[in-house]
Write a protein that holds these residues in place. Structure first.
Motif, short mmCIF file in Angstrom:
data_model
loop_
_atom_site.label_atom_id
_atom_site.label_comp_id
_atom_site.label_asym_id
_atom_site.label_seq_id
_atom_site.Cartn_x
_atom_site.Cartn_y
_atom_site.Cartn_z
N TYR A 42 0.88 -1.17 0.00
CA TYR A 42 0.00 0.00 0.00
C TYR A 42 0.91 1.22 0.00
O TYR A 42 1.64 1.46 0.96
CB TYR A 42 -0.94 -0.01 1.22
CG TYR A 42 -1.84 -1.21 1.18
CD1 TYR A 42 -3.05 -1.16 0.50
CD2 TYR A 42 -1.44 -2.41 1.74
CE1 TYR A 42 -3.85 -2.28 0.40
CE2 TYR A 42 -2.24 -3.54 1.65
CZ TYR A 42 -3.44 -3.47 0.98
OH TYR A 42 -4.23 -4.58 0.87
N GLY A 73 -2.52 -5.05 -3.56
CA GLY A 73 -2.41 -3.82 -2.78
C GLY A 73 -3.05 -2.65 -3.50
O GLY A 73 -3.94 -2.83 -4.32
N ALA A 110 -5.79 4.52 2.42
CA ALA A 110 -4.86 3.38 2.29
C ALA A 110 -5.00 2.43 3.47
O ALA A 110 -5.00 1.21 3.29
CB ALA A 110 -3.43 3.89 2.17
N ARG A 114 -6.12 -1.45 3.30
CA ARG A 114 -5.29 -2.51 3.90
C ARG A 114 -6.09 -3.29 4.92
O ARG A 114 -6.05 -4.52 4.93
CB ARG A 114 -4.04 -1.91 4.54
CG ARG A 114 -3.15 -2.97 5.18
CD ARG A 114 -1.92 -2.39 5.78
NE ARG A 114 -2.29 -1.59 6.95
CZ ARG A 114 -1.41 -1.03 7.74
NH1 ARG A 114 -0.12 -1.12 7.51
NH2 ARG A 114 -1.80 -0.33 8.78
#
Length: 133
Positions: A42, A73, A110, A114
Motif C-alpha cells: 500500500y 495492494g 490506504a 489494507r
C-alpha cells in the motif's frame, strides 16, 4: 528520489520530487521498485512537492499502480493541486487509482484498503452447517 515520510509494515507514505519527468522518472521508478521489493503493498504518494509531471512521470505512477494492484495492494495519490487532479482525470486515472485531495485523507484511505484486505471474510453458513440438510 522519493522522500520517505513513514512506513508501517506494508504501508509506505512517500513524497514525490518537484519534477517527475523524462530525466527524473527512472530514479523515481527505481526508488519505488525498492519499496515494492521490500514488501510495500500500500503506497501513498504525496504530490504536493510536484511542480512538473510529464508523460514519463505518469508512466511511472501507472507502473506503481499496476504492480500494487497485481500484488493485491493499492496506490493512493494525495493530489492537492486542482490542475494536476484535472489532468489525471482527463487521462481517466481517477477512475483506476484512488486520488484524494489531502495527504491525511490518502493515508486514511490506504489504511482502510489494507484493513479490508486483511479482514477475514465471513462465510455464509450452508444448510449442512445449520443441520437443515
Amino acid at each position: 528520489m522519493l522522500r520517505l515520510i513513514d512506513r508501517s509494515e506494508d504501508l509506505v507514505i512517500a513524497a514525490l520530487p518537484q519534477d517527475v519527468d523524462f530525466c527524473t522518472g527512472p530514479d523515481v521508478r527505481a526508488a519505488g521498485e525498492r519499496l515494492l521489493a521490500d514488501g510495500c503493498r500500500y503506497l501513498v504518494l504525496d504530490s504536493s512537492p510536484v511542480a512538473y509531471l510529464d508523460s514519463s512521470g505518469i508512466t511511472v505512477l501507472v507502473g506503481f499502480w499496476q504492480h500494487l494492484r497485481n500484488a493485491g495492494g493499492a496506490l493512493v495519490l494525495a493530489v492537492s493541486d486542482e490542475h494536476l487532479r484535472w489532468r489525471l482525470g482527463v487521462l481517466g486515472l481517477d477512475s483506476a487509482m484512488t486520488i484524494t485531495t489531502t495527504l491525511d485523507e490518502a493515508v486514511t484511505r490506504a489504511r482502510r484498503l489494507r484493513d479490508a484486505a486483511h479482514r477475514p471474510t465471513q462465510r455464509i453458513p450452508s444448510a449442512a452447517d445449520t443441520g437443515r440438510a
